[in-house]
Design an enzyme around this catalytic site. Structure first.
Site, PDB file in Angstrom:
ATOM      1  N   CYS A   1       0.851  -1.198   0.000  1.00 37.62           N
ATOM      2  CA  CYS A   1       0.000   0.000   0.000  1.00 37.62           C
ATOM      3  C   CYS A   1       0.883   1.243   0.000  1.00 37.62           C
ATOM      4  CB  CYS A   1      -0.908   0.001   1.225  1.00 37.62           C
ATOM      5  SG  CYS A   1      -1.873   1.528   1.323  1.00 37.62           S
TER       6      CYS A   1
ATOM      7  N   HIS B   1       3.963  -8.691  13.299  1.00 36.39           N
ATOM      8  CA  HIS B   1       3.078  -8.307  12.190  1.00 36.39           C
ATOM      9  C   HIS B   1       3.945  -8.005  10.963  1.00 36.39           C
ATOM     10  CE1 HIS B   1       0.249  -6.036   9.721  1.00 36.39           C
ATOM     11  NE2 HIS B   1      -0.724  -6.562  10.454  1.00 36.39           N
TER      12      HIS B   1
ATOM     13  N   GLU C   1       3.696  -5.994   8.494  1.00 35.90           N
ATOM     14  CA  GLU C   1       3.985  -4.592   8.159  1.00 35.90           C
ATOM     15  C   GLU C   1       5.149  -4.069   8.998  1.00 35.90           C
ATOM     16  OE1 GLU C   1       0.662  -1.792   8.243  1.00 35.90           O
ATOM     17  OE2 GLU C   1       2.093  -0.206   8.748  1.00 35.90           O
TER      18      GLU C   1
ATOM     19  N   THR D   1       0.319   1.170  10.375  1.00 36.10           N
ATOM     20  CA  THR D   1      -0.810   1.939   9.839  1.00 36.10           C
ATOM     21  C   THR D   1      -2.165   1.545  10.424  1.00 36.10           C
ATOM     22  OG1 THR D   1      -1.010   0.333   8.043  1.00 36.10           O
ATOM     23  CG2 THR D   1       0.310   2.315   7.597  1.00 36.10           C
TER      24      THR D   1
ATOM     25  N   CYS E   1      -3.462   5.044   9.073  1.00 34.78           N
ATOM     26  CA  CYS E   1      -3.974   5.528   7.785  1.00 34.78           C
ATOM     27  C   CYS E   1      -5.410   6.015   7.899  1.00 34.78           C
ATOM     28  CB  CYS E   1      -3.850   4.427   6.741  1.00 34.78           C
ATOM     29  SG  CYS E   1      -5.091   3.152   6.949  1.00 34.78           S
TER      30      CYS E   1
ATOM     31  N   SER F   1      -6.025  -9.881  11.129  1.00 39.92           N
ATOM     32  CA  SER F   1      -6.184  -8.537  10.568  1.00 39.92           C
ATOM     33  C   SER F   1      -6.150  -7.517  11.697  1.00 39.92           C
ATOM     34  CB  SER F   1      -7.513  -8.455   9.804  1.00 39.92           C
ATOM     35  OG  SER F   1      -7.817  -7.107   9.517  1.00 39.92           O
ATOM     36  N   SER F   2      -5.031  -6.819  11.793  1.00 37.58           N
ATOM     37  CA  SER F   2      -4.850  -5.878  12.900  1.00 37.58           C
ATOM     38  C   SER F   2      -5.985  -4.871  12.955  1.00 37.58           C
ATOM     39  CB  SER F   2      -3.501  -5.164  12.736  1.00 37.58           C
ATOM     40  OG  SER F   2      -3.395  -4.082  13.621  1.00 37.58           O
ATOM     41  N   ASN F   3      -6.298  -4.265  11.819  1.00 35.87           N
ATOM     42  CA  ASN F   3      -7.321  -3.200  11.875  1.00 35.87           C
ATOM     43  C   ASN F   3      -8.685  -3.752  12.246  1.00 35.87           C
ATOM     44  OD1 ASN F   3      -9.271  -2.964   9.310  1.00 35.87           O
ATOM     45  ND2 ASN F   3      -7.368  -3.930   8.665  1.00 35.87           N
TER      46      ASN F   3
HETATM   47  O1  0CN Z   1      -6.396  -6.748   7.394  1.00 33.61           O
HETATM   48  P1  0CN Z   1      -5.305  -6.167   6.596  1.00 33.61           P
HETATM   49  O2  0CN Z   1      -4.830  -6.963   5.419  1.00 33.61           O
HETATM   50  O3  0CN Z   1      -4.018  -5.860   7.448  1.00 33.61           O
HETATM   51  P2  0CN Z   1      -3.738  -5.451   8.952  1.00 33.61           P
HETATM   52  O4  0CN Z   1      -4.898  -4.706   9.487  1.00 33.61           O
HETATM   53  O5  0CN Z   1      -3.447  -6.713   9.699  1.00 33.61           O
HETATM   54  O6  0CN Z   1      -2.507  -4.588   8.874  1.00 33.61           O
HETATM   55  O7  0CN Z   1      -5.814  -4.772   6.077  1.00 33.61           O
HETATM   56  C1  0CN Z   1      -5.099  -4.032   5.155  1.00 33.61           C
HETATM   57  C2  0CN Z   1      -4.081  -3.241   5.799  1.00 33.61           C
HETATM   58  C3  0CN Z   1      -2.882  -2.974   5.402  1.00 33.61           C
HETATM   59  C4  0CN Z   1      -1.641  -2.707   5.060  1.00 33.61           C
HETATM   60 FE1  SF4 Z   2      -3.274   1.055   3.053  1.00 35.65          FE
HETATM   61 FE2  SF4 Z   2      -4.538   1.730   5.280  1.00 35.65          FE
HETATM   62 FE3  SF4 Z   2      -5.618   0.007   3.653  1.00 35.65          FE
HETATM   63 FE4  SF4 Z   2      -3.458  -0.691   5.035  1.00 35.65          FE
HETATM   64  S1  SF4 Z   2      -5.496  -0.217   5.860  1.00 35.65           S
HETATM   65  S2  SF4 Z   2      -3.851  -1.119   2.895  1.00 35.65           S
HETATM   66  S3  SF4 Z   2      -2.358   1.266   5.064  1.00 35.65           S
HETATM   67  S4  SF4 Z   2      -5.200   2.178   3.183  1.00 35.65           S
END
Ligand code: 0CN
Ligand code: SF4
Length: 343
Positions: free
Chosen positions: A115, A143, A145, A183, A213, A241-243
């Site tokens: 990203c 993680h 990232e 992020t 982000c 998935s962290s977020n």
């Molecule tokens: O769930 P994601 O693939 O990743 P994380 O939340 O674990 O970082 O979501 C996309 C985020 C990015 C980079």
């Molecule tokens: Fe990019 Fe944020 Fe999506 Fe991760 S969560 S891929 S940093 S826009």
């Protein structure tokens, strides 16, 4: 960042009121970086044919990974599992320079789906490392990232996973310490860590712009807006998935009575709905909308037919595809050999 509720709109009333309702967070689901990364793999498959290799999960979602696997993608942990000369896509979470080098050493053809907002943090690490700063990277150990970001300057980056880890940091010069972050963290928890860091290092330098982000922030703001009204919040997203995982924590912190994460609707346990009148639904940045639809259908079958959108932002961010899959652009080189940042 704004916490203003822009609108709450009813979406469907298709039968007699039950007193049960769903609040549906907006924004939720795919961010621009995930959209780009998944499309990159799809386009690479179209252009080069199966099999293609992807280092790590392209995004942290079981359904996405399984669907791509069925289309001929081979997911590997490291580049040494990819046959010499084959095509490998790097995931949205980014890779360290060492990974680019090992791919290059094996003559792999690479497409980098990192990203651009992760690449931005890599750039910050390089810049502050060049200025001889000690860099405190707030993030979760292990993680992908964080491994990629820290790998830009391993000798100058120290990882901190929360306020309690701050005391263990040692720096060379207290006037040259900067904090950067993963992020996809909780904004509030990160700020608590930064506060502790600033107590220890009053001259602490802030990142040039937010590393957490826009998508992570927006999804947290939306879930916060609805959580106080929710007896239950269901977050659709995968366990790695962290977020997505952060959304469960943010919902609970913001007053949701209960909150759970599911990959699929079938994981919603009937007992969760006992004595529940308001269910909040949201999804992480790596989650296809079809999975949210599945949860909404299940809720409708259980009397939750009224759906109100809780909208706190509208997102318009779109990223162009990486080199190697930018169709129709004559200036684009084909897949890269060796290091390629999409900057
Ligand atoms: O769930 P994601 O693939 O990743 P994380 O939340 O674990 O970082 O979501 C996309 C985020 C990015 C980079
Ligand atoms: Fe990019 Fe944020 Fe999506 Fe991760 S969560 S891929 S940093 S826009």
């Amino acid at each position: 960042m704004t916490h203003t509720l822009i609108s709450t709109q009813p979406q469907a009333h298709d039968s007699a009121p039950t007193g049960k309702r769903v609040l549906l967070a907006e924004p939720r689901g795919y961010c621009a970086g995930v959209d780009r990364a998944v499309e990159t793999v799809e386009k690479a498959l179209e252009k080069h044919g199966a099999p293609i290799y992807v280092r790590k999960e392209i995004v942290h979602n079981r359904h996405v990974v399984q669907t791509l696997r069925e289309q001929g993608v081979i997911f590997v942990d490291e580049t040494d599992e990819v046959p010499e000369g084959a095509l490998v896509v790097f995931s949205a979470h980014g890779v360290s320079p060492a990974v680019h080098e090992s791919a290059s050493a094996r003559n792999l053809r690479t497409i980098d789906a990192t990203c651009p907002l992760v690449t931005k943090v890599h750039r910050e690490v390089r810049r502050f490392a060049a200025d001889d700063f000690d860099i405190v990277l707030i993030g979760h150990a292990g993680h992908e990232e964080v491994e990629g970001t820290a790998g830009e300057a391993p000798d100058q980056v120290q990882l901190v996973d929360g306020p309690d880890a701050v005391d263990a940091i040692t720096v060379r010069d207290e006037s040259k310490v900067v904090w950067l972050s993963q992020t996809t963290l909780s904004v509030d928890e990160t700020m608590a860590t930064v506060q502790r860091l600033r107590q220890r290092f009053p001259a602490l330098t802030d990142p040039p712009s937010d590393d957490i982000c826009y998508a992570t922030q927006n999804r947290q703001v939306a879930v916060k807006a609805m959580a106080p009204e929710c007896d239950l919040v269901i977050v659709v997203g995968s366990g790695n998935s962290s977020n997505s995982v952060r959304l469960v924590e943010v919902a609970l912190d913001a007053g949701a009575r209960t909150a759970y994460r599911v990959d699929y609707a079938r994981q919603v346990e009937p007992g969760w709905l006992d004595n529940v009148r308001t269910v909040g639904v949201t999804s992480g940045a790596s989650v296809p909308e079809i999975l949210v639809r599945g949860v909404l259908e299940l809720l409708a079958q259980n009397g939750f037919r009224e759906v109100q959108a809780v909208t706190t932002a509208s997102e318009t961010v779109v990223f162009s595809l990486p080199r190697g899959v930018r169709a129709g652009r004559r200036s684009s080189p084909d897949v890269q050999s060796g290091r390629a940042h999409d900057e």
